[in-house]
Design a protein around this motif. Structure first.
Motif, PDB file in Angstrom:
ATOM      1  N   PHE A 101       0.819  -1.222   0.000  1.00 56.84           N
ATOM      2  CA  PHE A 101       0.000   0.000   0.000  1.00 56.84           C
ATOM      3  C   PHE A 101       0.851   1.270   0.000  1.00 56.84           C
ATOM      4  N   GLY A 102       1.256   1.632  -1.218  1.00 55.50           N
ATOM      5  CA  GLY A 102       2.192   2.736  -1.429  1.00 55.50           C
ATOM      6  C   GLY A 102       1.628   4.107  -1.120  1.00 55.50           C
ATOM      7  N   ILE A 103       0.357   4.307  -1.383  1.00 56.97           N
ATOM      8  CA  ILE A 103      -0.219   5.635  -1.096  1.00 56.97           C
ATOM      9  C   ILE A 103      -1.543   5.481  -0.349  1.00 56.97           C
ATOM     10  N   THR A 104      -1.905   6.532   0.347  1.00 56.84           N
ATOM     11  CA  THR A 104      -3.109   6.528   1.178  1.00 56.84           C
ATOM     12  C   THR A 104      -4.378   6.108   0.427  1.00 56.84           C
ATOM     13  N   PRO A 105      -4.670   6.672  -0.756  1.00 49.68           N
ATOM     14  CA  PRO A 105      -5.924   6.267  -1.417  1.00 49.68           C
ATOM     15  C   PRO A 105      -5.980   4.763  -1.710  1.00 49.68           C
ATOM     16  N   ALA A 125       3.590   1.503   3.850  1.00 49.51           N
ATOM     17  CA  ALA A 125       4.034   2.786   3.301  1.00 49.51           C
ATOM     18  C   ALA A 125       3.090   3.930   3.646  1.00 49.51           C
ATOM     19  N   ALA A 126       1.827   3.796   3.287  1.00 50.24           N
ATOM     20  CA  ALA A 126       0.883   4.913   3.396  1.00 50.24           C
ATOM     21  C   ALA A 126       0.832   5.450   4.826  1.00 50.24           C
ATOM     22  N   ALA A 127       0.662   6.765   4.978  1.00 49.56           N
ATOM     23  CA  ALA A 127       0.961   7.390   6.269  1.00 49.56           C
ATOM     24  C   ALA A 127      -0.035   8.459   6.730  1.00 49.56           C
ATOM     25  N   THR A 128      -1.231   8.481   6.154  1.00 45.47           N
ATOM     26  CA  THR A 128      -2.260   9.381   6.697  1.00 45.47           C
ATOM     27  C   THR A 128      -2.734   8.802   8.023  1.00 45.47           C
ATOM     28  N   ASP A 170      -1.724  17.676  -2.254  1.00 43.10           N
ATOM     29  CA  ASP A 170      -3.124  17.887  -1.865  1.00 43.10           C
ATOM     30  C   ASP A 170      -3.879  16.568  -1.720  1.00 43.10           C
ATOM     31  N   TYR A 171      -3.532  15.817  -0.702  1.00 39.36           N
ATOM     32  CA  TYR A 171      -4.292  14.602  -0.342  1.00 39.36           C
ATOM     33  C   TYR A 171      -3.929  14.235   1.091  1.00 39.36           C
ATOM     34  N   GLY A 172      -4.493  13.165   1.595  1.00 40.94           N
ATOM     35  CA  GLY A 172      -4.405  12.789   3.007  1.00 40.94           C
ATOM     36  C   GLY A 172      -3.134  13.147   3.765  1.00 40.94           C
ATOM     37  N   PRO A 173      -1.985  12.568   3.375  1.00 39.96           N
ATOM     38  CA  PRO A 173      -0.788  12.823   4.169  1.00 39.96           C
ATOM     39  C   PRO A 173      -0.341  14.289   4.132  1.00 39.96           C
ATOM     40  N   GLY A 174      -0.549  14.945   2.995  1.00 43.28           N
ATOM     41  CA  GLY A 174      -0.180  16.360   2.883  1.00 43.28           C
ATOM     42  C   GLY A 174      -1.034  17.218   3.799  1.00 43.28           C
ATOM     43  N   VAL A 222       7.716  21.672   3.620  1.00 45.30           N
ATOM     44  CA  VAL A 222       7.221  20.869   2.491  1.00 45.30           C
ATOM     45  C   VAL A 222       6.888  19.436   2.892  1.00 45.30           C
ATOM     46  N   PHE A 223       5.745  18.961   2.412  1.00 49.38           N
ATOM     47  CA  PHE A 223       5.516  17.507   2.332  1.00 49.38           C
ATOM     48  C   PHE A 223       5.169  17.159   0.889  1.00 49.38           C
ATOM     49  N   VAL A 224       5.939  16.265   0.317  1.00 49.18           N
ATOM     50  CA  VAL A 224       5.557  15.599  -0.941  1.00 49.18           C
ATOM     51  C   VAL A 224       5.848  14.121  -0.737  1.00 49.18           C
ATOM     52  N   PRO A 225       5.123  13.236  -1.437  1.00 50.41           N
ATOM     53  CA  PRO A 225       5.371  11.818  -1.218  1.00 50.41           C
ATOM     54  C   PRO A 225       6.742  11.392  -1.727  1.00 50.41           C
ATOM     55  N   SER A 226       7.196  10.284  -1.189  1.00 44.31           N
ATOM     56  CA  SER A 226       8.470   9.689  -1.575  1.00 44.31           C
ATOM     57  C   SER A 226       8.588   9.647  -3.100  1.00 44.31           C
ATOM     58  N   GLY A 227       9.714  10.092  -3.601  1.00 42.02           N
ATOM     59  CA  GLY A 227       9.947  10.077  -5.044  1.00 42.02           C
ATOM     60  C   GLY A 227       9.795  11.455  -5.677  1.00 42.02           C
ATOM     61  N   GLY A 252      10.729  14.065   6.602  1.00 44.52           N
ATOM     62  CA  GLY A 252      11.855  13.471   5.881  1.00 44.52           C
ATOM     63  C   GLY A 252      11.542  12.933   4.503  1.00 44.52           C
ATOM     64  N   ASP A 253      10.279  12.986   4.106  1.00 46.78           N
ATOM     65  CA  ASP A 253       9.910  12.536   2.758  1.00 46.78           C
ATOM     66  C   ASP A 253      10.632  13.364   1.693  1.00 46.78           C
ATOM     67  N   ILE A 254      10.954  14.624   2.057  1.00 48.40           N
ATOM     68  CA  ILE A 254      11.559  15.529   1.071  1.00 48.40           C
ATOM     69  C   ILE A 254      13.043  15.208   0.834  1.00 48.40           C
ATOM     70  N   ASN A 302      15.504   3.423   1.935  1.00 44.37           N
ATOM     71  CA  ASN A 302      14.876   4.635   2.468  1.00 44.37           C
ATOM     72  C   ASN A 302      13.817   4.245   3.503  1.00 44.37           C
ATOM     73  N   PHE A 303      12.994   5.213   3.908  1.00 45.47           N
ATOM     74  CA  PHE A 303      12.002   4.936   4.967  1.00 45.47           C
ATOM     75  C   PHE A 303      10.924   3.976   4.488  1.00 45.47           C
ATOM     76  N   MET A 304      10.732   3.848   3.189  1.00 41.83           N
ATOM     77  CA  MET A 304       9.776   2.870   2.676  1.00 41.83           C
ATOM     78  C   MET A 304      10.324   1.453   2.887  1.00 41.83           C
ATOM     79  N   ALA A 305      11.619   1.297   2.606  1.00 44.39           N
ATOM     80  CA  ALA A 305      12.243  -0.015   2.774  1.00 44.39           C
ATOM     81  C   ALA A 305      12.087  -0.508   4.212  1.00 44.39           C
TER      82      ALA A 305
HETATM   83  C1  DHB Z   1       2.264   8.598   1.549  1.00 46.26           C
HETATM   84  C2  DHB Z   1       3.063   8.308   0.455  1.00 46.26           C
HETATM   85  C3  DHB Z   1       4.400   8.620   0.507  1.00 46.26           C
HETATM   86  O1  DHB Z   1       5.193   8.344  -0.537  1.00 46.26           O
HETATM   87  C4  DHB Z   1       4.959   9.228   1.637  1.00 46.26           C
HETATM   88  O2  DHB Z   1       6.267   9.530   1.633  1.00 46.26           O
HETATM   89  C5  DHB Z   1       4.150   9.504   2.721  1.00 46.26           C
HETATM   90  C6  DHB Z   1       2.799   9.192   2.672  1.00 46.26           C
HETATM   91  C7  DHB Z   1       0.819   8.293   1.497  1.00 46.26           C
HETATM   92  O3  DHB Z   1       0.227   8.330   0.398  1.00 46.26           O
HETATM   93  O4  DHB Z   1       0.225   8.020   2.540  1.00 46.26           O
END
Ligand code: DHB
Length: 390
Positions: A101-105, A125-128, A170-174, A222-227, A252-254, A302-305
């Motif tokens: 589960f790479g992203i919240t949605p 992974a997902a972090a909301t 502009d979504y959950g974790p942000g 700043v928050f943007v997702p990993s990558g 630390g995502d940045i 990284n933190f995903m690993a």
């Molecule tokens: C989410 C995705 C990411 O890549 C990240 O670094 C933090 C949160 C997510 O979608 O929940």
């Protein structure tokens, strides 16, 4: 609409039915690992798959008499695809655990499948913050944005940063990052002059950064997702924002370890708060980073690993505790309350919230042996997700 509802109900019924069959499987224990292996979030999939395979290589593929089978699926980070894949994994492959589960949605879309089929769902992974509340079968081994962002809201005002503009995906974790950073920062006497949000898909940071440059805050949070961090850093530096006296701060995502070393010297000095750095100075982490690099042509975890590696640990231990017997409910119960040393430091799965309790570190980008790293200089111990108190 009627038809859709019917189809939806039927699908759930099938999933529920499949669950009753899935327990009594031969000698296999199947983990359905759904990740974005292609597209914008591909680095998340690459990191987590590598970590899961490393865990298996180090700990064997037989646990409590069961042969572990890892089934990896690429959801391209499209939530409908994630959900469909989860359904197929439960119904056709009869997996014992859903994971990834790479992203919240994607995590939120899959939660009803976990609930209906009583399948533990390990979010790596997902972090909301709210994800663990979407199903009682969810256990999280990544982190939450409130956990990380609050630490920055405490650090920044003590370090000469009084006026901040926030910029988040502009979504959950942000939205979590924006809210929890701001709340704590303002509580500590800081001022957020503007809160900017960029789209998750195909963001163009340029116009937003230009706005920030004109506003001249002390710092940009700043928050943007990993990558996505490297693109923000590049444009931040190209605009000379650092030279104009605007500091870059964030979770630390940045300064993602997957990309950090290629960001160039302009990244030096950037301070972030997070739960994992590849440079975390513990014996266990040194071993982890070395083995991860060796197995993956020098790749830095990284933190995903680490979320994937620890997620596998939680699954393996649950299988050991239940002695290979019992279904989803027994496994879930055995996942709750696990406490162990992770490459990130001490880690605890809170039995009540099924969420991770962990240290949050303040880190500064520095050179270590000629490589750019997030070097930890302070720690807030045993942080629970602040989002759970609301
Ligand atoms: C989410 C995705 C990411 O890549 C990240 O670094 C933090 C949160 C997510 O979608 O929940």
């Amino acid at each position: 609409m009627q038809k859709r509802l019917f189809l939806h109900a039927t699908a759930l019924a099938i999933v529920a039915l499949a669950a009753t069959n899935s327990v009594a499987q031969d000698n296999k224990f199947k983990i359905g690992l759904i990740l974005p292996m292609t597209g914008q979030q591909a680095s998340t999939g690459r990191q987590i798959e590598a970590a899961a395979r490393l865990y298996m290589a180090q700990n064997g593929d037989t646990v409590a008499g069961k042969k572990i089978e890892l089934i990896v699926k690429d959801d391209t980070s499209i939530p409908d695809v994630t959900k469909r894949m989860a359904q197929e994994l439960v119904v056709n492959d009869k997996v014992n655990v859903l994971a990834g589960f790479g992203i919240t949605p994607s995590a939120l879309a899959t939660a009803p499948i976990a609930t209906q089929s009583k399948t533990p769902m390990v979010v790596m992974a997902a972090a909301t913050s709210s994800i663990t509340q979407a199903s009682p079968y969810i256990v999280r081994t990544s982190f939450t944005l409130p956990q990380a962002a609050v630490a920055m809201g405490d650090w920044a005002p003590k370090n000469g940063i009084k006026k901040v503009v926030t910029l988040v995906s502009d979504y959950g974790p942000g939205i979590d990052a924006e809210k929890y950073f701001k709340e704590r920062f303002v509580f500590n006497g800081g001022q957020v002059t503007e809160s900017l949000r960029v789209p998750l898909r195909g963001p163009d940071f340029a116009p937003f950064l230009q706005k920030v440059r004109d506003a001249k805050p002390d710092a940009l949070f700043v928050f943007v997702p990993s990558g996505a961090g490297a693109a923000v850093m590049k444009q931040f530096l190209e605009r000379g924002m650092d030279k104009a006296g605007i500091k870059l701060i964030g979770t630390g995502d940045i300064t993602d370890d997957d990309q950090l070393n290629d960001m160039g010297e302009g990244a030096l000095g950037v301070v972030t708060s997070h739960h994992y750095a590849a440079a975390h100075p513990s014996a266990m982490n040194k071993k982890f980073v070395e083995a991860f690099g060796k197995a993956n042509r020098g790749m830095r975890p990284n933190f995903m690993a680490v979320g994937g590696y620890d997620g596998m640990r939680v699954i393996y231990e649950a299988l050991k505790i239940t002695k290979g017997a019992g279904g989803g409910d027994a496994l879930l119960a055995a996942m709750k309350g696990q406490i162990f040393e992770s490459p990130r430091g001490p880690m605890f799965i809170d039995a009540q919230t099924r969420d991770v309790v962990q240290n949050i570190y303040l880190r500064k980008v520095e050179k270590l042996n000629g490589q750019l790293h997030n070097v930890e200089f302070d720690v807030i111990k045993d942080v629970k997700d602040p989002g759970k108190n609301k």
